[in-house]
Write a protein that holds these residues in place. Structure first.
Motif, PDB file in Angstrom:
ATOM      1  N   GLY A  52      44.244 -17.403  53.150  1.00 21.64           N
ATOM      2  CA  GLY A  52      44.013 -16.820  51.825  1.00 21.64           C
ATOM      3  C   GLY A  52      42.538 -16.726  51.483  1.00 21.64           C
ATOM      4  N   VAL A  53      41.778 -17.731  51.878  1.00 27.40           N
ATOM      5  CA  VAL A  53      40.344 -17.765  51.582  1.00 27.40           C
ATOM      6  C   VAL A  53      39.600 -16.663  52.325  1.00 27.40           C
ATOM      7  N   VAL A  54      39.927 -16.442  53.597  1.00 30.86           N
ATOM      8  CA  VAL A  54      39.166 -15.473  54.397  1.00 30.86           C
ATOM      9  C   VAL A  54      39.407 -14.037  53.951  1.00 30.86           C
ATOM     10  N   LYS A  55      40.475 -13.790  53.219  1.00 29.96           N
ATOM     11  CA  LYS A  55      40.689 -12.445  52.690  1.00 29.96           C
ATOM     12  C   LYS A  55      39.579 -12.082  51.702  1.00 29.96           C
ATOM     13  N   CYS A  56      39.038 -13.095  51.022  1.00 31.78           N
ATOM     14  CA  CYS A  56      37.936 -12.860  50.083  1.00 31.78           C
ATOM     15  C   CYS A  56      36.587 -12.849  50.793  1.00 31.78           C
ATOM     16  N   ARG A  57      36.467 -13.630  51.857  1.00 34.11           N
ATOM     17  CA  ARG A  57      35.154 -13.852  52.463  1.00 34.11           C
ATOM     18  C   ARG A  57      34.931 -13.052  53.752  1.00 34.11           C
ATOM     19  N   ASN A  58      35.985 -12.447  54.281  1.00 33.45           N
ATOM     20  CA  ASN A  58      35.867 -11.578  55.463  1.00 33.45           C
ATOM     21  C   ASN A  58      35.244 -12.306  56.652  1.00 33.45           C
ATOM     22  N   VAL A  59      35.786 -13.481  56.955  1.00 36.06           N
ATOM     23  CA  VAL A  59      35.374 -14.250  58.136  1.00 36.06           C
ATOM     24  C   VAL A  59      36.643 -14.685  58.865  1.00 36.06           C
ATOM     25  N   PRO A  60      36.549 -15.069  60.137  1.00 35.15           N
ATOM     26  CA  PRO A  60      37.736 -15.540  60.853  1.00 35.15           C
ATOM     27  C   PRO A  60      38.275 -16.839  60.251  1.00 35.15           C
ATOM     28  N   VAL A  61      39.583 -17.030  60.340  1.00 30.57           N
ATOM     29  CA  VAL A  61      40.223 -18.236  59.828  1.00 30.57           C
ATOM     30  C   VAL A  61      39.620 -19.479  60.481  1.00 30.57           C
ATOM     31  N   GLU A  62      39.423 -19.412  61.788  1.00 34.07           N
ATOM     32  CA  GLU A  62      38.884 -20.574  62.505  1.00 34.07           C
ATOM     33  C   GLU A  62      37.504 -20.958  61.986  1.00 34.07           C
ATOM     34  N   HIS A  63      36.714 -19.958  61.607  1.00 30.71           N
ATOM     35  CA  HIS A  63      35.373 -20.226  61.069  1.00 30.71           C
ATOM     36  C   HIS A  63      35.483 -20.964  59.733  1.00 30.71           C
ATOM     37  N   ALA A  64      36.371 -20.515  58.858  1.00 32.33           N
ATOM     38  CA  ALA A  64      36.546 -21.173  57.559  1.00 32.33           C
ATOM     39  C   ALA A  64      36.988 -22.616  57.733  1.00 32.33           C
ATOM     40  N   LEU A  65      37.892 -22.868  58.674  1.00 32.39           N
ATOM     41  CA  LEU A  65      38.352 -24.232  58.935  1.00 32.39           C
ATOM     42  C   LEU A  65      37.218 -25.116  59.454  1.00 32.39           C
ATOM     43  N   GLU A  66      36.432 -24.579  60.374  1.00 36.17           N
ATOM     44  CA  GLU A  66      35.329 -25.354  60.940  1.00 36.17           C
ATOM     45  C   GLU A  66      34.281 -25.666  59.874  1.00 36.17           C
ATOM     46  N   VAL A  67      33.958 -24.673  59.059  1.00 30.97           N
ATOM     47  CA  VAL A  67      32.979 -24.866  57.990  1.00 30.97           C
ATOM     48  C   VAL A  67      33.456 -25.932  57.009  1.00 30.97           C
ATOM     49  N   SER A  68      34.719 -25.844  56.607  1.00 30.11           N
ATOM     50  CA  SER A  68      35.268 -26.818  55.663  1.00 30.11           C
ATOM     51  C   SER A  68      35.222 -28.231  56.223  1.00 30.11           C
ATOM     52  N   CYS A  69      35.598 -28.383  57.481  1.00 30.40           N
ATOM     53  CA  CYS A  69      35.590 -29.702  58.116  1.00 30.40           C
ATOM     54  C   CYS A  69      34.180 -30.281  58.152  1.00 30.40           C
ATOM     55  N   ASN A  70      33.226 -29.483  58.586  1.00 27.59           N
ATOM     56  CA  ASN A  70      31.842 -29.961  58.675  1.00 27.59           C
ATOM     57  C   ASN A  70      31.275 -30.297  57.296  1.00 27.59           C
ATOM     58  N   ASN A  71      31.601 -29.462  56.314  1.00 30.88           N
ATOM     59  CA  ASN A  71      31.114 -29.718  54.955  1.00 30.88           C
ATOM     60  C   ASN A  71      31.693 -31.012  54.390  1.00 30.88           C
ATOM     61  N   ALA A  72      32.979 -31.248  54.637  1.00 32.71           N
ATOM     62  CA  ALA A  72      33.619 -32.464  54.123  1.00 32.71           C
ATOM     63  C   ALA A  72      33.005 -33.714  54.742  1.00 32.71           C
ATOM     64  N   LEU A  73      32.762 -33.669  56.041  1.00 29.04           N
ATOM     65  CA  LEU A  73      32.146 -34.813  56.719  1.00 29.04           C
ATOM     66  C   LEU A  73      30.741 -35.068  56.175  1.00 29.04           C
ATOM     67  N   ARG A  74      30.024 -33.994  55.913  1.00 26.48           N
ATOM     68  CA  ARG A  74      28.662 -34.128  55.396  1.00 26.48           C
ATOM     69  C   ARG A  74      28.673 -34.629  53.943  1.00 26.48           C
ATOM     70  N   LEU A  75      29.557 -34.063  53.131  1.00 24.79           N
ATOM     71  CA  LEU A  75      29.625 -34.454  51.724  1.00 24.79           C
ATOM     72  C   LEU A  75      29.975 -35.937  51.580  1.00 24.79           C
ATOM     73  N   TYR A  76      30.982 -36.372  52.324  1.00 27.83           N
ATOM     74  CA  TYR A  76      31.444 -37.756  52.189  1.00 27.83           C
ATOM     75  C   TYR A  76      30.718 -38.715  53.142  1.00 27.83           C
ATOM     76  N   ARG A  77      29.734 -38.195  53.852  1.00 27.44           N
ATOM     77  CA  ARG A  77      28.892 -39.011  54.756  1.00 27.44           C
ATOM     78  C   ARG A  77      29.754 -39.823  55.722  1.00 27.44           C
ATOM     79  N   MET A  78      30.666 -39.120  56.362  1.00 29.58           N
ATOM     80  CA  MET A  78      31.591 -39.759  57.306  1.00 29.58           C
ATOM     81  C   MET A  78      31.271 -39.391  58.750  1.00 29.58           C
ATOM     82  N   GLN A  79      30.144 -38.744  58.979  1.00 31.96           N
ATOM     83  CA  GLN A  79      29.764 -38.361  60.332  1.00 31.96           C
ATOM     84  C   GLN A  79      29.100 -39.537  61.061  1.00 31.96           C
TER      85      GLN A  79
END
Length: 215
Positions: free
Chosen positions: A188-215
């Motif tokens: 649903g998100v990529v329909k607005c952003r015009n990127v591959p689904v896999e890219h959105a998933l990877e971005v979200s995962c990396n952002n969450a790890l960075r935000l919560y400092r779990m890396q």
């Protein structure tokens, strides 16, 4: 918490609808939250915020609860923000009210605005007030208005998160939502952003790890 896998972080808070509890119960709950925040396994405070889906006579107590909780905030924790507007309301005014209530907090505080349904104006105001704000989207992205879709489209991908808000916002063929359904949310998100689904998933995962400092 000691029995959880090492790659799972915990967030503790007091949902705004609980503001209808007695003062004694609220104070007891706040004490428990305060004590749990001392645990190393706790990465965030939340969710806290405003929920205007309830009768308006309950709203002032929600404001008081936000004021009581923000004194517990420190830079070690992510603040997970909850907002839900009244039926048929755009939510802009209440989003900005919540922003005002949290304004005494340091500008560098990390925020996670979950289940975001604001427009570009709200997005801009939050990022101007708090530089380290991330915004997450769930299955309700499928019913976004043009204004909310534009906000999702304009958001820097470094601030983008996906979430199921389990067990809520379930698919019609599911009993409940769960993290294993994030692919459907990403679709649903990529329909607005015009990127591959896999890219959105990877971005979200990396952002969450960075935000919560779990890396």
């Amino acid at each position: 918490m000691s029995g959880l896998p090492s790659n799972i972080g915990v967030v503790v808070g007091l949902q705004p609808k609980l503001s209808t509890m007695s003062n004694d119960r609220i104070n007891n709950a706040l004490d428990r939250v305060r004590n749990m925040l001392k645990c190393e396994r706790v990465f965030g405070l939340g969710e806290i915020g405003l929920d205007h889906s309830v009768p308006d006579k309950q709203w002032p107590r929600q404001n008081d609860l936000v004021r009581a909780i923000f004194h517990m905030i420190n830079d070690r924790h992510v603040v997970v923000v909850h907002y839900r507007g009244a039926s048929g309301d755009s939510g802009v005014e209440a989003y900005l009210l919540l922003l005002h209530l949290l304004s005494p907090i340091l500008r560098t505080q990390r925020f996670h605005v979950h289940c975001f349904t604001g427009d570009t104006y709200v997005l801009t105001k939050w990022l101007a007030a708090f530089l380290n704000t991330f915004f997450s989207f769930n299955r309700n992205v499928q019913g976004f208005s043009l204004d909310i879709s534009e906000a999702l489209r304009s958001l820097d991908e470094n601030k983008l998160l996906l979430e199921p808000d389990a067990p809520f916002f379930r698919a019609t063929d599911q009993w409940f939502s769960a993290p294993n359904q994030l692919f459907q949310i990403a679709e649903g998100v990529v329909k607005c952003r015009n990127v591959p689904v896999e890219h959105a998933l990877e971005v979200s995962c990396n952002n969450a790890l960075r935000l919560y400092r779990m890396q």
